[in-house]
Scaffold this motif. Structure first.
Motif, short mmCIF file in Angstrom:
data_model
loop_
_atom_site.label_atom_id
_atom_site.label_comp_id
_atom_site.label_asym_id
_atom_site.label_seq_id
_atom_site.Cartn_x
_atom_site.Cartn_y
_atom_site.Cartn_z
N HIS A 1 40.50 29.86 56.81
CA HIS A 1 41.02 31.40 56.65
C HIS A 1 40.50 32.02 55.72
CE1 HIS A 1 44.94 29.24 58.28
NE2 HIS A 1 44.61 29.52 59.41
N GLU B 1 41.87 33.80 52.59
CA GLU B 1 42.61 32.89 51.47
C GLU B 1 41.38 32.54 50.82
OE1 GLU B 1 44.46 30.10 53.99
OE2 GLU B 1 45.48 31.56 54.79
N ARG C 1 41.87 36.40 58.59
CA ARG C 1 42.57 35.00 59.01
C ARG C 1 41.93 34.36 60.16
NH1 ARG C 1 47.19 32.09 57.94
NH2 ARG C 1 48.18 31.07 59.60
N HIS D 1 43.89 26.10 51.25
CA HIS D 1 44.51 27.25 51.80
C HIS D 1 45.41 27.96 50.82
CE1 HIS D 1 44.30 26.28 56.45
NE2 HIS D 1 43.92 25.36 55.88
N GLU D 2 45.77 29.23 51.27
CA GLU D 2 46.56 30.12 50.15
C GLU D 2 47.87 30.51 51.29
OE1 GLU D 2 45.27 31.64 46.58
OE2 GLU D 2 43.70 32.68 47.75
#
Ligand code: ZN
Lengths: 184, 356
Positions: free
Chosen positions: B73, B76, B137, B205-206
């Protein structure tokens, strides 16, 4: 002759008993609420040299002569979904497992390791059921942020032991398992 | 003449329709032994916006092969920077490390549509001024080439109500060789996993931070147990390895993370599909990104005081190391690395001190 047969039989019985005890690894683990937290506890135990058997769906007839039952309480709707059971079935399962464990003379340790992050409606429902089942209660900091565990432990007259983190449950676990005869 | 004018207009039109190309700024350290492209593993990606750089750090000594994926993403940042930290600092001394810092390059070519976070973030690196990009994203619709469906049924047959999720790489695993560009991208990653004989993979990820808009109310919501940040999701085959790694994480960094197991009914995510479609054990980590909090007006995705990039990128990097160690303990197949910044060092910051 008769005596000799008796002696051999006695030796055999002793052998079976001893090897049976050696097979029973002392601890069986099951989640209460189907979260993966029980795996974290299994790993803490492994580091203490205790190979706890983890059975996500342990039933009363699945006890194998262990001395201690550890149940790690945390509700996971995902986990329950995967297991194909609902919260009532999970509570019923735990009631029957703990009853069987008590009948077998086992000790029951209830743990909550997820802190505040693993509290919520579903988990709280299981906590209320779990605390009275416990011989001892081990709670990681944050899990008792609102005093729920303290209150339930007082009501059920269960000793509650705090730990600062999952990793630091190791000390209390070692002490409890020593007291209960799993560790020397 | 008219023809020339027409073709000129056509060229202009096609140029404006084409997505803005994103060229990642990765500055490999001495540990990188080979630079490849995803199209080396799946040729149809060549010369498309979906192709991306792959960095190989091979010790030449037999051992485990680990894969770090950043940029699934585009918005992130910490996973991308953790991958940069690896490529620019690490040397493998046993086994092999494969790193994809910006796996969805197309998503990096778009500005953040969720929170309008600034596109480029200036840092002072070892060699001076440098910018960390911040993307979106999902895949750029122009690169996807087909309009989003009303609903999206992904390669494993799971249906998502939001058709835009067809451009979310982490819903298209294990990909499809003749699918949409995003599905082909997932397929290329799977081809890499198989070709490189990856033993374990971490997709970084975040998510939004555990903080909510300060209103004075207690932040406890019964049933509000959906927090993703500080979570490690493990394929069922990797659950025990993940648990060991999390205990070491706590000891090493003081960060306590929640363990989750892949949900076998929610298909299309890397952690379940990589593990189900290859011998690799797969994991997915989540750090807390202030840039993903909708309530923040002007989030600082690099220097936020509570969730600085050093903390977040350090989380993924250290976690990867502990997963490598735990996987090695469990299987006897080790990936050993030199040059990974210690967490304390990273936290002393600033992040640029660890980038070329
Ligand atoms: Zn993500």
């Amino acid at each position: 002759m008769k005596n000799r047969v008796r002696r051999i039989l006695l030796a055999l019985v002793l052998c079976v008993a001893v090897s049976g005890a050696a097979l029973a690894d002392g601890v069986v683990l099951t989640p209460f609420g189907q979260s993966p937290d029980a795996m974290m506890v299994r790993v803490v135990l492994k580091k203490l040299g205790v190979d706890g058997r983890l059975d996500k769906l342990l039933e009363a007839d699945g006890l194998q002569g262990e001395q201690v039952l550890i149940t790690v309480v945390a509700g996971s709707s995902k986990g329950l979904g995967e297991a194909g059971i609902d919260k009532d079935a999970e509570i019923a399962r735990m009631n029957s497992v703990v009853a069987a464990a008590r009948q077998a003379g086992m000790k029951t340790l209830v743990m909550h390791i997820g802190g505040k992050g693993r509290r919520g409606t579903l988990t709280d429902l299981f906590i209320v059921e779990a605390v009275p089942m416990a011989d001892k209660l081990l709670v990681v900091e944050g899990g008792d942020f609102d005093g729920l565990f303290t209150r339930l432990a007082q009501e059920a007259d269960v000793e509650m032991i705090p730990a600062p983190s999952v990793r630091e449950t190791s000390g209390p676990l070692e002490a409890i398992l020593t007291e209960w005869g799993v560790l020397p | 003449m008219t023809r020339n004018l027409l073709s000129g207009i056509c060229l202009l039109l096609s140029l404006t329709a084409a997505a803005a190309e994103f060229s990642p700024d990765v500055r490999p350290g001495a540990g990188v032994t080979e630079q490849r492209l995803l199209s080396d593993y799946f040729a149809p990606l060549a010369d498309t916006a979906m192709d991306s750089e792959v960095f190989v750090l091979d010790s030449g000594v037999p051992g485990a092969v680990g894969l770090m994926i950043g940029g699934t993403h585009g918005n992130e940042l910490a996973g991308q920077v953790a991958a940069l930290l690896a490529v620019e600092n690490v040397t493998a001394i046993r086994g092999k490390l494969v790193v994809i810092p910006y796996v969805n390059r197309s998503a990096m070519s778009m500005p953040d549509s969720r929170n309008a976070v600034t596109r480029h973030h200036r840092i002072e690196s070892r060699s001076g001024e440098r910018y960390l990009p911040y993307g979106d994203r999902r895949t750029d619709p122009a690169d996807q080439g087909v309009p989003d469906p009303g609903r999206y049924t992904n390669p494993p047959g799971y249906t998502l109500e939001n058709g835009a999720e067809s451009r979310n790489l982490n819903r298209t695993y294990p990909g499809k060789a003749d699918g949409t560009p995003t599905e082909r991208l997932a397929w290329a990653v799977m081809q890499l996993v198989r070709a490189e004989a990856i033993d374990f993979a971490l997709d970084m990820h975040e998510a939004d931070t555990p903080e909510r808009k300060p209103t004075g109310e207690a932040d406890y919501r019964p049933g509000g147990n959906r927090r993703l940040a500080y979570t490690l999701v493990a394929h069922p085959r990797g659950l025990e390895t993940a648990a060991f790694a999390l205990l070491e994480m706590d000891a090493d960094t003081g960060i306590s993370m929640k363990l989750e197991e892949s949900n076998s009914t929610y298909r299309g995510l890397s952690h379940i599909e990589i593990g189900d479609n290859s011998p690799a054990v797969s994991f997915l980590s989540e750090s807390p990104n202030p840039g993903q909090d909708r309530w923040r007006d002007d989030p600082d995705v690099v220097s936020d005081t509570r969730y600085p990039l050093t903390h977040r990128a350090g989380l993924h990097l250290r976690l990867f190391k502990h997963l490598a160690d735990a996987h090695g303990d469990a299987t006897g197949k080790r990936l050993e690395m030199r040059g990974i910044p210690e967490y304390e060092e990273l936290m002393a910051g600033p992040i640029g001190r660890f980038l070329n």
